[in-house]
Design an enzyme around this catalytic site. Structure first.
Site, PDB file in Angstrom:
ATOM      1  N   HIS A 144      -9.283   1.048   5.368  1.00 22.98           N
ATOM      2  CA  HIS A 144      -8.143   1.382   6.047  1.00 22.98           C
ATOM      3  C   HIS A 144      -8.236   2.362   6.991  1.00 22.98           C
ATOM      4  O   HIS A 144      -9.059   3.267   6.798  1.00 22.98           O
ATOM      5  CB  HIS A 144      -7.052   1.889   4.931  1.00 22.98           C
ATOM      6  N   ASN A 180       0.748  -1.388   0.026  1.00 24.12           N
ATOM      7  CA  ASN A 180      -0.116  -0.058   0.091  1.00 24.12           C
ATOM      8  C   ASN A 180       1.002   1.390  -0.115  1.00 24.12           C
ATOM      9  O   ASN A 180       1.312   1.754   1.018  1.00 24.12           O
ATOM     10  CB  ASN A 180      -0.738  -0.048   1.240  1.00 24.12           C
ATOM     11  N   TRP A 181       0.936   1.883  -1.180  1.00 20.17           N
ATOM     12  CA  TRP A 181       2.128   2.906  -1.167  1.00 20.17           C
ATOM     13  C   TRP A 181       1.276   4.261  -0.744  1.00 20.17           C
ATOM     14  O   TRP A 181       2.015   5.176  -0.456  1.00 20.17           O
ATOM     15  CB  TRP A 181       2.418   3.194  -2.844  1.00 20.17           C
ATOM     16  N   LYS A 182       0.194   4.204  -0.367  1.00 17.98           N
ATOM     17  CA  LYS A 182      -0.663   5.559   0.512  1.00 17.98           C
ATOM     18  C   LYS A 182      -0.349   6.798  -0.635  1.00 17.98           C
ATOM     19  O   LYS A 182      -0.236   6.595  -1.796  1.00 17.98           O
ATOM     20  CB  LYS A 182      -0.073   5.826   1.626  1.00 17.98           C
ATOM     21  N   GLU A 228      -6.871   4.969   7.889  1.00 21.38           N
ATOM     22  CA  GLU A 228      -6.361   5.977   7.806  1.00 21.38           C
ATOM     23  C   GLU A 228      -7.550   6.735   7.008  1.00 21.38           C
ATOM     24  O   GLU A 228      -7.972   7.995   6.982  1.00 21.38           O
ATOM     25  CB  GLU A 228      -5.228   6.232   6.629  1.00 21.38           C
ATOM     26  N   GLY A 240       2.989  -1.090   4.240  1.00 21.08           N
ATOM     27  CA  GLY A 240       3.039   0.284   3.982  1.00 21.08           C
ATOM     28  C   GLY A 240       4.511   0.797   3.541  1.00 21.08           C
ATOM     29  O   GLY A 240       4.970   0.421   2.263  1.00 21.08           O
ATOM     30  N   GLY A 241       5.295   1.233   4.269  1.00 20.36           N
ATOM     31  CA  GLY A 241       6.534   1.918   4.245  1.00 20.36           C
ATOM     32  C   GLY A 241       7.300   0.990   3.543  1.00 20.36           C
ATOM     33  O   GLY A 241       8.146   1.337   2.693  1.00 20.36           O
ATOM     34  N   GLY A 292       2.778   2.388  10.976  1.00 27.20           N
ATOM     35  CA  GLY A 292       3.773   3.214  10.672  1.00 27.20           C
ATOM     36  C   GLY A 292       4.582   3.569  11.895  1.00 27.20           C
ATOM     37  O   GLY A 292       5.485   4.704  11.935  1.00 27.20           O
ATOM     38  N   GLU A 332      -5.057  -5.294  10.983  1.00 30.18           N
ATOM     39  CA  GLU A 332      -3.998  -3.938  11.131  1.00 30.18           C
ATOM     40  C   GLU A 332      -4.227  -3.202  12.481  1.00 30.18           C
ATOM     41  O   GLU A 332      -5.130  -2.298  12.574  1.00 30.18           O
ATOM     42  CB  GLU A 332      -3.972  -2.795   9.926  1.00 30.18           C
ATOM     43  N   SER A 366       3.741  -1.938  10.337  1.00 29.30           N
ATOM     44  CA  SER A 366       5.421  -2.028  10.674  1.00 29.30           C
ATOM     45  C   SER A 366       5.919  -3.420  10.030  1.00 29.30           C
ATOM     46  O   SER A 366       6.727  -3.569  10.796  1.00 29.30           O
ATOM     47  CB  SER A 366       5.595  -1.808  12.198  1.00 29.30           C
TER      48      SER A 366
HETATM   49  P1  PGA Z   1       3.223   0.289   7.545  1.00 29.30           P
HETATM   50  O1  PGA Z   1       1.613   0.649   7.240  1.00 29.30           O
HETATM   51  O2  PGA Z   1       3.567  -0.837   7.008  1.00 29.30           O
HETATM   52  O3  PGA Z   1       3.958   1.301   7.148  1.00 29.30           O
HETATM   53  O4  PGA Z   1       3.018   0.316   9.094  1.00 29.30           O
HETATM   54  C1  PGA Z   1       0.666  -0.452   6.814  1.00 29.30           C
HETATM   55  C2  PGA Z   1      -0.752  -0.108   6.425  1.00 29.30           C
HETATM   56  O5  PGA Z   1      -1.027   1.223   6.704  1.00 29.30           O
HETATM   57  O6  PGA Z   1      -1.279  -1.009   5.616  1.00 29.30           O
END
Ligand code: PGA
Length: 250
Positions: free
Chosen positions: A90, A8-10, A92, A227-228, A166, A160, A206
């Site tokens: 998600h 997930n590149w956001k 966010e 994510g990251g 993050g 999650e 993470s």
């Molecule tokens: P992260 O993000 O791997 O950077 O913690 C995961 C996500 O939000 O799907």
């Protein structure tokens, strides 16, 4: 079954980064996991046009099929452009776009009706976690799937913990295992064994190339939502390699 590894590149990445992911394709280890990249929506047509060994996923879709929803993109349109997966729920989007659980599940519904595979994200806050409310929160979030009569055979659920996203904090393997088992049991109780066995449960929060192998080795973890660490081709490839190693040793 192959592990599902979803990046997930956001609101990150670029055409150049997508090209880099495409150029690094066809490595042996990548072929042994099912890979999905979810770039920002403006990059989806480019992602789909590339020679690639990953499926393309969107980070969101509208709850409606068409109409006066300025700025939204429907699941039908995503499918038309060759997108295969879509994230819904998600944390966010729940937080910044104030999406209710009901709305997130209605997106699961339209995604399935358009032939996409939805990846429904659920998870608890740190306060919930510290108050031992994780299972209650997850049950509530899952309950709406029953109300909307969702097809569990074409559904991926990503656990999650919001506090792990993050932050560099990851629940213990034991906690991840217990929580994913809880989700699986919930599905079996609600929908029957076939569905529970047929669908994939992901862990996200993470994930890195250091912890991915251990998390993937947990019995009911069917993959990862990243994510990251999905923003760098080498780290994403290393995570894919840990799925490969797991497959070989399973
Ligand atoms: P992260 O993000 O791997 O950077 O913690 C995961 C996500 O939000 O799907």
């Amino acid at each position: 079954m192959k592990k599902l590894i979803v990046g997930n590149w956001k609101m990150n990445g670029s055409v150049e980064l997508l090209n880099e992911f495409s150029q690094g394709r066809s490595r042996t280890e990548w072929a042994h996991a099912e890979l999905v990249i979810c770039p920002p929506s403006i990059m989806l047509p480019h992602a789909v046009s590339l020679e690639r060994d990953f499926a393309v996923g969107a980070q969101d879709c509208s709850h409606a099929n068409s109409g006066a929803f300025t700025g939204d993109i429907s699941a039908n349109m995503l499918a038309d452009f060759g997108v295969k997966y879509v994230l819904t729920g998600h944390s966010e989007r729940r937080r910044y776009q104030k999406e209710t659980n009901d709305k997130c599940v209605s997106k699961v519904n339209v995604a399935q009706n358009s032939g996409l595979t939805p990846i429904f994200c659920i998870g608890e806050t740190l306060a919930d976690y510290q108050s031992n409310l994780t299972m209650d929160v997850l049950s509530n979030q899952l309950e709406s799937l029953l109300v909307h009569n969702i097809d569990f055979e074409n559904l991926v659920i990503a656990y999650e913990p919001i506090w792990a996203i993050g932050s560099g904090l990851v629940p213990s393997l034991n906690t991840i295992s217990q929580t994913v088992d809880f989700i699986k049991d919930w599905i079996i109780r609600s929908k029957g064994r076939v569905h529970g066995d047929g669908m994939r449960l992901l862990y996200g929060g993470s994930v890195s190339s250091e912890n991915s192998g251990a998390i993937l080795s947990l019995p009911n973890v069917g993959g990862l939502l990243i994510g990251g660490a999905s923003l760098k081709h080498p780290s994403f490839r290393l995570i894919a390699s840990s799925a490969y190693r797991h497959l070989k040793s399973a």
